[in-house]
Design a protein around this motif. Structure first.
Motif, mmCIF file in Angstrom:
data_model
loop_
_atom_site.group_PDB
_atom_site.id
_atom_site.type_symbol
_atom_site.label_atom_id
_atom_site.label_comp_id
_atom_site.label_asym_id
_atom_site.label_seq_id
_atom_site.Cartn_x
_atom_site.Cartn_y
_atom_site.Cartn_z
ATOM 1 N N VAL A 101 28.817 33.369 57.290
ATOM 2 C CA VAL A 101 27.542 33.352 57.997
ATOM 3 C C VAL A 101 26.876 31.984 57.899
ATOM 4 C CG1 VAL A 101 27.195 35.832 57.872
ATOM 5 C CG2 VAL A 101 26.256 34.394 56.090
ATOM 6 N N ALA A 102 27.241 31.215 56.890
ATOM 7 C CA ALA A 102 26.720 29.847 56.807
ATOM 8 C C ALA A 102 27.196 29.044 58.013
ATOM 9 C CB ALA A 102 27.166 29.186 55.504
ATOM 10 N N GLY A 103 28.313 29.453 58.590
ATOM 11 C CA GLY A 103 28.848 28.783 59.782
ATOM 12 C C GLY A 103 28.163 29.217 61.069
ATOM 13 N N GLY A 104 27.149 30.088 60.992
ATOM 14 C CA GLY A 104 26.374 30.431 62.182
ATOM 15 C C GLY A 104 26.731 31.749 62.842
ATOM 16 N N THR A 105 27.669 32.502 62.256
ATOM 17 C CA THR A 105 28.052 33.792 62.834
ATOM 18 C C THR A 105 26.901 34.792 62.701
ATOM 19 O OG1 THR A 105 30.300 33.369 62.102
ATOM 20 C CG2 THR A 105 29.780 35.641 62.669
ATOM 21 N N THR A 106 26.700 35.579 63.734
ATOM 22 C CA THR A 106 25.756 36.701 63.639
ATOM 23 C C THR A 106 26.532 37.890 63.101
ATOM 24 O OG1 THR A 106 24.636 35.874 65.611
ATOM 25 C CG2 THR A 106 24.132 38.136 64.933
ATOM 26 N N LEU A 107 25.955 38.575 62.130
ATOM 27 C CA LEU A 107 26.702 39.648 61.472
ATOM 28 C C LEU A 107 25.875 40.918 61.351
ATOM 29 C CD1 LEU A 107 29.090 40.696 59.639
ATOM 30 C CD2 LEU A 107 27.924 39.599 57.727
ATOM 31 N N LEU A 108 26.504 42.030 61.711
ATOM 32 C CA LEU A 108 25.928 43.339 61.380
ATOM 33 C C LEU A 108 26.871 43.963 60.361
ATOM 34 C CD1 LEU A 108 24.409 46.045 63.669
ATOM 35 C CD2 LEU A 108 26.025 46.670 61.888
ATOM 36 N N LEU A 109 26.310 44.304 59.219
ATOM 37 C CA LEU A 109 27.106 44.803 58.111
ATOM 38 C C LEU A 109 26.548 46.155 57.678
ATOM 39 C CD1 LEU A 109 28.310 43.180 55.090
ATOM 40 C CD2 LEU A 109 25.963 43.757 54.739
ATOM 41 N N THR A 110 27.407 47.139 57.527
ATOM 42 C CA THR A 110 26.894 48.420 57.024
ATOM 43 C C THR A 110 27.228 48.528 55.552
ATOM 44 O OG1 THR A 110 28.802 49.883 57.234
ATOM 45 C CG2 THR A 110 27.571 49.441 59.251
ATOM 46 N N THR A 111 26.377 49.213 54.826
ATOM 47 C CA THR A 111 26.614 49.350 53.393
ATOM 48 C C THR A 111 25.846 50.535 52.821
ATOM 49 O OG1 THR A 111 26.540 48.183 51.262
ATOM 50 C CG2 THR A 111 24.764 47.721 52.787
ATOM 51 N N GLN A 112 26.341 51.019 51.700
ATOM 52 C CA GLN A 112 25.611 52.048 50.950
ATOM 53 C C GLN A 112 24.908 51.437 49.746
ATOM 54 O OE1 GLN A 112 27.720 55.639 49.960
ATOM 55 N NE2 GLN A 112 29.306 55.185 51.460
ATOM 56 N N TYR A 113 25.089 50.121 49.567
ATOM 57 C CA TYR A 113 24.545 49.475 48.376
ATOM 58 C C TYR A 113 23.352 48.602 48.719
ATOM 59 C CZ TYR A 113 29.372 50.458 47.027
ATOM 60 O OH TYR A 113 30.579 51.045 46.816
#
Ligand SMILES: Nc1ncnc2c1ncn2[C@@H]1O[C@H](COP(=O)(O)OP(=O)(O)O)[C@@H](O)[C@H]1O
Ligand SMILES: [Mg+2]
Length: 335
Positions: free
Chosen positions: A182-194
């Motif tokens: 993500v430091a490279g500029g990618t947009t991210l959607l991340l799912t997590t239980q934590y």
């Protein structure tokens, strides 16, 4: 201007189950959104709708500026998806797996090979690159799965529970890799239980429950709603509870809770492990023997209790094992 990932009123039902019950999301370009929720909340369904794998019953979704329902093929070319269950071919080596993905995207063989080597290096898999992936550990498979999703450097990435089931060391390694990405500029959607994972990786968090976003904000904002960190002490002798309570009052930033029958005292604090060490020293100096002491940080359960008044319920029986993995130790107990 909608963000790189945008959803409005997404609904998806499976028979009687409203897996998505009107989900709105907006993820600005270059940021990370953590979709946080228990098993059965609708996280995977949301990811599948946004990545064209599933058609919502109603609602709107735009990814990388492209309408997901109208132009699914164009969307697929602009995204990377790393699934909850690592999708690598067991009989191929790590290198062959990545090479194959490149060829699926119609890269020239030479280019695909170079990209595979680059990713193997970036994900610390060079040493194991020429071994069949069935010999890989769980953490290595997850890394390879992520690498496979990155073969074409997509501007928008989706990761569905990238670290569920990993041990703490592998989890932290993967967090580092995701941070670099993500430091490279990618947009991210991340799912997590934590909550801790969303805390480390996400700029913003959307808490989902029963197919709805029930809260959004930064990790600090959500944690503040739970009362934040606290120190828990179990004293050995019941008659020490009064003195222990005085000691804790000196460190706490709120009222101390006392549970007579378990000899447990709890006080909200700020200052983390350093403060915990000071509390231990002070209790020791006063001659108070303790059975247990720990710093307790808010978990997803705590966030849920503060938001909904009840603990995160598990809807899907089948996913029981993944839920157990969710109940990891969140307590730092002093040695
Ligand atoms: N293909 C399916 N058929 C029937 N029910 C499904 C299907 N996929 C998901 N569900 C149900 O939809 C709800 C949300 O599931 P899911 O999106 O997988 O949640 P999460 O990823 O947050 O654990 C659950 O109750 C689940 O059982
Ligand atoms: Mg899921």
């Amino acid at each position: 201007m909608p963000g790189a990932i945008y959803a409005e009123g997404l609904v998806k039902t499976f028979g009687d189950v409203r897996a998505l019950d009107g989900v709105d999301l907006d993820v600005p370009e270059g940021t990370v959104l953590g979709l946080l929720g228990p098993n059965g909340a609708g996280k995977t369904t949301a990811v599948r709708c946004l990545t064209t794998l599933l058609r919502p019953d109603s609602g709107k979704a735009v990814v990388a500026g492209i309408d997901v329902l109208r132009q699914p093929n164009e969307v697929r070319r602009s995204i990377g998806l790393s699934g909850q269950f690592a999708a690598v071919d067991e009989y191929l080596t790590g290198r062959e797996n990545l090479h194959m993905v490149g060829q699926l995207y119609q890269m020239k063989s030479k280019v695909a090979k170079a990209r595979a080597a680059e990713l193997l290096d970036q994900f610390h898999l060079s040493d194991a690159a020429d071994r069949p992936t069935k010999t890989y550990s769980g953490g290595m498979r997850r890394r390879l799965d992520l690498a496979a999703a990155l073969v074409v450097s997509p501007p928008v990435m989706f990761m569905d529970e990238p670290t569920t089931g990993l041990d703490p060391r592998n989890r932290q390694e993967l967090w580092e890799v995701i941070k670099q990405l993500v430091a490279g500029g990618t947009t991210l959607l991340l799912t997590t239980q934590y909550l801790e994972e969303a805390d480390h990786l996400a700029h913003d968090i959307a808490v989902v429950d029963h197919g709805r976003v029930i809260a959004r904000g930064t990790s600090d904002q959500l944690k503040a709603r739970t009362g934040g960190e606290r120190v828990e002490v179990v004293v050995h002798e019941r008659h020490h509870m009064g003195t222990a309570s005085e000691v804790l009052a000196g460190f706490g930033k709120g009222a101390t809770t006392v549970e007579q029958h378990t000899r447990k005292l709890t006080v909200p604090v700020t200052g983390g492990a350093k403060l915990l060490a000071e509390v231990i020293r002070e209790l020791d100096a006063r001659g108070i023997e303790i059975d247990d002491i720990g710093l307790r940080r808010p978990t997803l359960d705590d966030v849920f209790i503060s938001l909904t008044g009840h603990a995160a319920e598990v809807r899907d029986e089948e996913n029981g094992s993944a839920d157990d993995a969710g109940r990891e130790q969140e307590k730092e107990t002093a040695k």
